[in-house]
Design an enzyme around this catalytic site. Structure first.
Site, short mmCIF file in Angstrom:
data_model
loop_
_atom_site.label_atom_id
_atom_site.label_comp_id
_atom_site.label_asym_id
_atom_site.label_seq_id
_atom_site.Cartn_x
_atom_site.Cartn_y
_atom_site.Cartn_z
N TYR A 189 38.68 52.28 67.75
CA TYR A 189 39.16 52.90 66.68
C TYR A 189 37.79 53.67 66.09
CZ TYR A 189 40.15 53.06 61.67
OH TYR A 189 40.58 53.05 60.39
N GLU B 169 43.24 52.40 59.08
CA GLU B 169 43.89 52.79 60.29
C GLU B 169 45.24 53.49 59.53
OE1 GLU B 169 44.48 50.55 63.75
OE2 GLU B 169 43.10 49.03 63.13
N ASN C 292 49.71 39.28 45.73
CA ASN C 292 50.65 38.45 46.10
C ASN C 292 51.04 37.23 45.55
OD1 ASN C 292 51.34 40.32 48.10
ND2 ASN C 292 49.90 39.13 49.52
N ARG D 190 29.67 42.26 38.05
CA ARG D 190 28.20 42.48 37.80
C ARG D 190 27.70 40.94 38.06
NH1 ARG D 190 24.29 41.32 33.83
NH2 ARG D 190 22.38 42.37 34.02
N PHE E 61 25.96 34.89 35.36
CA PHE E 61 26.74 33.53 34.93
C PHE E 61 28.12 33.41 34.78
CE2 PHE E 61 26.20 29.76 31.79
CZ PHE E 61 25.91 29.05 32.90
N GLY F 221 33.49 32.69 29.86
CA GLY F 221 33.98 31.77 29.09
C GLY F 221 34.53 32.62 27.69
N CYS G 106 39.56 33.60 25.72
CA CYS G 106 40.78 34.28 26.27
C CYS G 106 40.94 33.55 27.74
CB CYS G 106 40.86 35.55 26.34
SG CYS G 106 41.06 36.08 24.63
N LYS H 176 29.01 35.42 24.94
CA LYS H 176 28.37 36.52 25.03
C LYS H 176 27.74 37.12 24.02
CE LYS H 176 31.83 39.90 23.71
NZ LYS H 176 32.75 41.15 24.41
#
Length: 439
Positions: free
Chosen positions: A11, A162, A226, A260, A263, A266, A269, A325
């Site tokens: 292929y 394909e 899925n 990226r 670490f 957290g 959310c 953050k």
């Protein structure tokens, strides 16, 4: 234009041969199957793929595309060889290299009788370091020559689907390749010049890793969609509609922001929402192995950082960043707070530089230290000056980047042990007393 021999008329090989011929290169396709060789020489495609039969017929008519079972003659008559043979899984799940090694032996034996410089470029999917640890040594053994000096070596993965292979070849979303030498890079530059995509010229192992990363990411996306679809259906919802709406968000959900390495995640959310969706799936008796794995992988990244700090052997640790953050004082489910708590329980003396958390305490904000359930005496551990933190610590952990701290940390990078969880300096990799978590 170049003369290229392509080993493997499967292929990948046949699509590459047809498109390279169309673009003006002369191509000799090589295969051990005489039936495939005969088909190419008769201008017929050995596989069914939209638009391929026409390109092969045109190439055969012009004489620019031929096929042979004679590997030596193909190498002697071309400037470069592309290895496009299959790499099926071995019984243990590892990559099967029998066909790749066989092609390298044949090409190496031919190179022994060739005086002109010849580049050998692997396109088969192989795990990182295979080119340098398997292909190059085999080529050198059978040719009696040195890679990078007497012949060229490179890796150039394909990203074809394909059913749309020619369209993907002409308008790829990604082009990446690596080489040991300038002549091989030049051939790859020339081959990719007509295509509408800026190529990434990298090391050979990086190109090998990008191929596996791309395919694994595609597989993860299918399984994730899925899984979401199954959970949505269990709630009486249309999973395809849910995913279609999510993919319409080009700002966050399909951006590179979260792609990226570094670490753990957290905040207020992500952790709780993954847990809640996992719980919903379990309540509705829907398997959710990916959601389970997301939380396991996140905890594993924190555990990895803890081990890295333990290997340093320092007691007094300076931690840069404690909120989940930079730019916030929010410690809710901050992985840095979790790490700090674990290090304290391990017996380390931990001091912390985080200007936003310090500001909240300095202003005596009602919610100072909000969300902190991990760090004992957080306020007492805060240091207001990063230089003071560096000076009083035996080792530094860089958890968040603050611009005013960058220069002092850069100066300290080689002066004392540093565990970097966010990459203080792009391009810097683990060496000496500096350890990057993913680099």
């Amino acid at each position: 234009m170049s003369a290229i021999s392509i080993f493997g008329i499967g292929y990948v090989g046949v699509v590459a041969a047809a498109c390279l011929t169309r673009d003006g290169h002369r191509v000799i396709a090589v295969d051990i199957d005489p039936g495939k060789v005969q088909a190419i020489n008769e201008g017929k495609s050995p596989i069914v793929e939209a638009g391929l039969a026409e390109l092969i017929a045109a190439g055969a008519r012009s004489g620019q595309l031929t096929a042979t079972t004679d590997a030596k003659q193909a190498v002697l008559e071309t400037d470069a060889s592309f290895i496009c043979v299959g790499t099926p899984s071995d019984a243990d799940g590892s990559v099967g290299l029998n066909a790749v090694i066989s092609a390298c032996r044949d090409i190496g034996a031919a190179l022994a009788d060739k005086s002109a410089f010849h580049s050998v470029i692997v396109r088969s999917t192989i795990v990182p370091r295979t080119t340098e640890r398997v292909c190059v040594p085999t080529l050198e053994e059978y040719s009696g020559k040195s890679a990078g000096a007497d012949f060229g070596a490179g890796y150039f993965p394909e990203f074809l689907r394909e059913g749309s292979a020619i369209a993907d070849y002409d308008d790829p979303g990604l082009i990446v390749y690596g080489a040991l030498d300038a002549p091989t890079f030049a051939i790859l530059d020339r081959v990719n010049a007509p295509l509408r995509c800026i190529p990434h010229r990298v090391s050979i192992p990086t190109a090998e890793m990008v191929k596996y990363t791309s395919n694994s990411w595609r597989a993860v996306k299918v399984s994730f969609a899925n899984e979401i679809g199954n959970i949505a259906k269990s709630c009486g919802l249309d999973g395809q509609e849910v995913m279609q709406i999510m993919c319409s968000d080009r700002k966050v959900n399909t951006s590179s922001t979260f792609m990226r390495p570094g670490f753990a995640f957290g905040g207020s959310c992500l952790p709780k929402d993954v847990r809640a969706l996992r719980h919903l799936a379990a309540r509705n008796e829907i398997p959710a192995p990916l959601l389970e794995a997301v939380l396991e992988a996140n905890n594993a990244q924190i555990a990895l950082a803890r081990r890295m700090v333990g290997h340093v052997g320092a007691r007094r640790i300076g931690l840069v960043g404690i909120a989940f953050k930079p730019g916030t004082d929010d410690l809710r489910e901050s992985p840095l707070a979790t790490l700090a708590g674990q290090l304290i329980s391990d017996g380390h003396a931990v001091q912390i530089y985080d200007p936003f958390v310090s500001e909240a305490f300095r202003k005596d904000a009602a919610a100072a230290g909000r969300g902190n359930t991990e760090v004992e005496d957080l306020e007492g551990r805060l240091v207001g000056d990063v230089a003071e933190l560096i000076g009083s610590s035996e080792a530094i952990i860089v958890g968040n980047i603050f611009e005013e701290a960058r220069a002092p940390l850069m100066d300290a990078m080689d002066a004392k042990p540093m565990v970097d969880l966010t990459r203080l300096s792009p391009g810097r990799a683990t060496s000496g007393s500096y350890a990057g978590i993913c680099w």
